[in-house]
Design an enzyme around this catalytic site. Structure first.
Site, PDB file in Angstrom:
ATOM      1  N   ASP A 144       0.834  -1.197   0.000  1.00 41.84           N
ATOM      2  CA  ASP A 144       0.000   0.000   0.000  1.00 41.84           C
ATOM      3  C   ASP A 144       0.871   1.249   0.000  1.00 41.84           C
ATOM      4  O   ASP A 144       2.032   1.220   0.427  1.00 41.84           O
ATOM      5  CB  ASP A 144      -0.918   0.008   1.221  1.00 41.84           C
ATOM      6  CG  ASP A 144      -1.902  -1.153   1.218  1.00 41.84           C
ATOM      7  OD1 ASP A 144      -2.256  -1.601   0.118  1.00 41.84           O
ATOM      8  OD2 ASP A 144      -2.293  -1.593   2.310  1.00 41.84           O
ATOM      9  N   LYS A 145       0.310   2.349  -0.452  1.00 41.28           N
ATOM     10  CA  LYS A 145       1.055   3.604  -0.582  1.00 41.28           C
ATOM     11  C   LYS A 145       1.818   3.965   0.684  1.00 41.28           C
ATOM     12  O   LYS A 145       2.983   4.364   0.631  1.00 41.28           O
ATOM     13  CB  LYS A 145       0.085   4.731  -0.951  1.00 41.28           C
ATOM     14  CG  LYS A 145       0.712   6.104  -1.021  1.00 41.28           C
ATOM     15  CD  LYS A 145      -0.313   7.167  -1.357  1.00 41.28           C
ATOM     16  CE  LYS A 145       0.309   8.555  -1.381  1.00 41.28           C
ATOM     17  NZ  LYS A 145      -0.685   9.606  -1.694  1.00 41.28           N
TER      18      LYS A 145
END
Length: 331
Positions: A144-145
């Site tokens: 995830d970012k």
């Protein structure tokens, strides 16, 4: 002479006649499948994607004969249209076949809706131009970012094909550090299926008809109000650790999507510490270790990376608060 049939499922069938007697399998396919390189064809064969007379063959040297039925299902090769962008990438391990990236917080992995540049994929295309010919520019999995840590990126189609198969067969060990709310009393396993959230399509949730998801965790350090966990993934669903920990009421600190419950009785913690813990604006989740058999050399690869500075500072604040409250560290 050759007869070719391509079905709606992208399964391609070849019936070899006359001109294909006693010919290597990879060479026979290459003559009639010019869009793929011979090395790519060999990778697919070794991965079990090719059958001869309804028997899976994993040896490129296998000899085919007249009237043999060859079936295979190859992923279509899509030309990458994303642009390369210069960006410093920290590389925890690299050889001619693959690279392991230590991804920082805030770096989106792949272009998508609302962001078509400034991603890890763009940076990879700058450092490795040939990766434009690979699926997902060689990325085998994602983070995830705002999750930090280790990601595997293949540099050849053969490595990508084999690493993808290893990931699907759960042969790549992935370990994380996660700071969660509450005191986790004992190690455990969460085996709960995940599906998209029924009301928010950007989130996932435990659902009886979702895909199987298994997360293992042990206790690395226990504090008054939080627990630092070692987490190991058996499966790799989107947001898996974040959803699973939230499901058992120990959400990850700082997770803006699966918001942790931070409720403290008045006077239990200092105002300074409460400000620190509430202002940590990303999930306190770090991919700290990858262990796997090298897909080409078969050597054992075990890559680790240190905890990022922001998470180390948060942990230092948690430990300091515990010492201030009780005059000692809690194990």
């Amino acid at each position: 002479m050759i007869k070719l049939l391509k079905s709606q499922s992208n399964m391609i069938r070849h019936t070899f006649e006359q001109d294909s007697d006693k010919e290597r399998l990879d060479i026979a396919i290459k003559r009639h499948c010019e869009e793929l390189s011979r090395s790519a064809i060999q990778a697919y064969i070794k991965n079990g994607s090719v059958s001869v007379n309804q028997t899976i063959i994993t040896t490129p040297k296998h000899i085919v004969n007249t009237n043999d039925l060859i079936e295979y299902q190859f992923e279509p090769q899509v030309q990458c249209t994303d642009l390369p962008e210069a960006r410093t990438l920290e590389k925890a391990y690299e050889d001619e076949h693959l690279v392991v990236i230590n991804k920082p917080a805030g770096l989106t992995v792949h272009p998508g809706a609302g962001q078509n540049a400034g991603t890890l994929l763009n940076a990879l295309l700058h450092d490795y131009p040939n990766n434009s010919d690979l699926p997902q520019a060689g990325m085998v999995h994602r983070l995830d970012k705002d999750t930090t840590g280790l990601m595997i990126v293949a540099k050849t189609l053969e490595a990508h094909t084999k690493l993808t198969a290893m990931m699907q067969k759960r042969k790549i060990k992935r370990q994380y550090l996660a700071l969660v709310t509450g005191r986790v009393l004992q190690p455990g396993t969460i085996d709960e299926p995940l599906a998209r959230h029924s009301h928010n399509r950007q989130k996932f949730a435990v659902h009886p008809y979702g895909r199987q998801a298994i997360t293992h965790f042990t206790i690395a350090e226990r504090f008054l109000h939080f627990t630092l966990l070692n987490v190991a993934l058996e499966t790799g669903r989107t947001h898996q650790i974040r959803v699973h920990m939230s499901h058992i009421k120990h959400a990850i600190v700082g997770d803006q999507k699966y918001k942790p419950q931070l409720k403290f009785k008045k006077g239990v913690i200092t105002p300074e510490f409460e400000k620190i813990i509430r202002s940590f604006s990303r999930q306190a989740l770090h991919a700290t270790r990858l262990a796997f058999e090298h897909p080409i050399t078969k050597n054992s690869i075990d890559v680790k990376c240190p905890t990022p500075q922001d998470l180390e500072q948060l942990l230092a604040a948690v430990r300091s608060e515990d010492e201030a409250q009780h005059g000692k560290k809690h194990q």
